[in-house]
Design a protein around this motif. Structure first.
Motif, short mmCIF file in Angstrom:
data_model
loop_
_atom_site.label_atom_id
_atom_site.label_comp_id
_atom_site.label_asym_id
_atom_site.label_seq_id
_atom_site.Cartn_x
_atom_site.Cartn_y
_atom_site.Cartn_z
N GLY A 1 0.79 -1.23 0.00
CA GLY A 1 0.00 0.00 0.00
C GLY A 1 0.82 1.28 0.00
N ILE A 2 2.03 1.22 0.55
CA ILE A 2 2.83 2.44 0.66
C ILE A 2 3.96 2.51 -0.36
N THR A 3 4.46 1.36 -0.80
CA THR A 3 5.63 1.38 -1.68
C THR A 3 5.31 0.89 -3.09
N LEU A 4 4.88 -0.34 -3.23
CA LEU A 4 4.75 -0.94 -4.56
C LEU A 4 3.60 -0.33 -5.36
N GLY A 5 2.45 -0.15 -4.77
CA GLY A 5 1.31 0.44 -5.47
C GLY A 5 1.60 1.85 -5.98
N PRO A 6 2.09 2.75 -5.13
CA PRO A 6 2.41 4.10 -5.61
C PRO A 6 3.50 4.13 -6.69
N ILE A 7 4.44 3.20 -6.65
CA ILE A 7 5.45 3.14 -7.71
C ILE A 7 4.78 2.85 -9.05
N PHE A 8 3.85 1.91 -9.06
CA PHE A 8 3.10 1.61 -10.29
C PHE A 8 2.29 2.82 -10.74
N LEU A 9 1.71 3.56 -9.79
CA LEU A 9 0.93 4.75 -10.15
C LEU A 9 1.81 5.82 -10.79
N VAL A 10 2.97 6.06 -10.23
CA VAL A 10 3.87 7.06 -10.80
C VAL A 10 4.30 6.64 -12.20
N ILE A 11 4.64 5.37 -12.38
CA ILE A 11 5.02 4.88 -13.71
C ILE A 11 3.85 5.04 -14.68
N GLY A 12 2.64 4.74 -14.24
CA GLY A 12 1.46 4.88 -15.09
C GLY A 12 1.22 6.32 -15.51
N PHE A 13 1.39 7.27 -14.57
CA PHE A 13 1.21 8.68 -14.92
C PHE A 13 2.31 9.17 -15.85
N ILE A 14 3.52 8.68 -15.70
CA ILE A 14 4.61 9.05 -16.62
C ILE A 14 4.31 8.53 -18.02
N ILE A 15 3.80 7.30 -18.12
CA ILE A 15 3.43 6.76 -19.43
C ILE A 15 2.32 7.60 -20.06
N GLU A 16 1.32 8.00 -19.27
CA GLU A 16 0.24 8.84 -19.79
C GLU A 16 0.77 10.19 -20.26
N PHE A 17 1.70 10.76 -19.53
CA PHE A 17 2.29 12.04 -19.91
C PHE A 17 2.98 11.93 -21.27
N PHE A 18 3.78 10.88 -21.45
CA PHE A 18 4.46 10.69 -22.72
C PHE A 18 3.49 10.31 -23.84
N ALA A 19 2.41 9.63 -23.50
CA ALA A 19 1.42 9.29 -24.52
C ALA A 19 0.78 10.54 -25.11
N ILE A 20 0.64 11.57 -24.32
CA ILE A 20 0.07 12.81 -24.81
C ILE A 20 1.09 13.61 -25.62
N LEU A 21 2.35 13.59 -25.18
CA LEU A 21 3.36 14.44 -25.81
C LEU A 21 4.03 13.84 -27.04
N VAL A 22 4.09 12.52 -27.14
CA VAL A 22 4.81 11.90 -28.26
C VAL A 22 4.07 12.15 -29.57
N LYS A 23 4.82 12.40 -30.61
CA LYS A 23 4.23 12.63 -31.92
C LYS A 23 4.16 11.32 -32.67
N ASP A 24 3.03 11.08 -33.31
CA ASP A 24 2.87 9.87 -34.10
C ASP A 24 3.71 10.00 -35.37
N ARG A 25 4.30 8.92 -35.80
CA ARG A 25 5.18 8.95 -36.98
C ARG A 25 4.45 9.38 -38.23
N LYS A 26 3.21 9.01 -38.38
CA LYS A 26 2.45 9.34 -39.60
C LYS A 26 1.99 10.79 -39.61
N LYS A 27 1.88 11.43 -38.45
CA LYS A 27 1.37 12.79 -38.37
C LYS A 27 2.44 13.83 -38.67
N VAL A 28 3.71 13.45 -38.56
CA VAL A 28 4.80 14.42 -38.73
C VAL A 28 4.97 14.83 -40.16
#
Length: 71
Positions: free
Chosen positions: A44-71
């Motif tokens: 509850g204090i260590t492993l779960g929040p680590i997964f949450l932070v990783i998930g939010f980082i993935i979401e952040f990059f999912a919004i910012l990354v440019k699709d290869r076909k759109k460039v």
């Protein structure tokens, strides 16, 4: 002329968003599996929040990354 039927993101963005949501879901599920009172154990204090932070980082990059076909 601009095509009005185009989506805001490409396929790569949506796949990353799905992966991020799955990782976030896993993080919340891990936090609920903790047997300690008030979720104060390792899950509850260590492993779960680590997964949450990783998930939010993935979401952040999912919004910012440019699709290869759109460039």
């Amino acid at each position: 002329m601009e095509n009005k039927n185009q989506f805001a993101f490409g396929r790569r963005n949506y796949l990353l968003m799905i992966v991020g949501l799955v990782v976030l879901g896993i993080g919340f599920i891990i936090m609920t599996l903790d047997k300690e009172p008030y979720g104060e154990g390792f899950l509850g204090i260590t492993l779960g929040p680590i997964f949450l932070v990783i998930g939010f980082i993935i979401e952040f990059f999912a919004i910012l990354v440019k699709d290869r076909k759109k460039v």
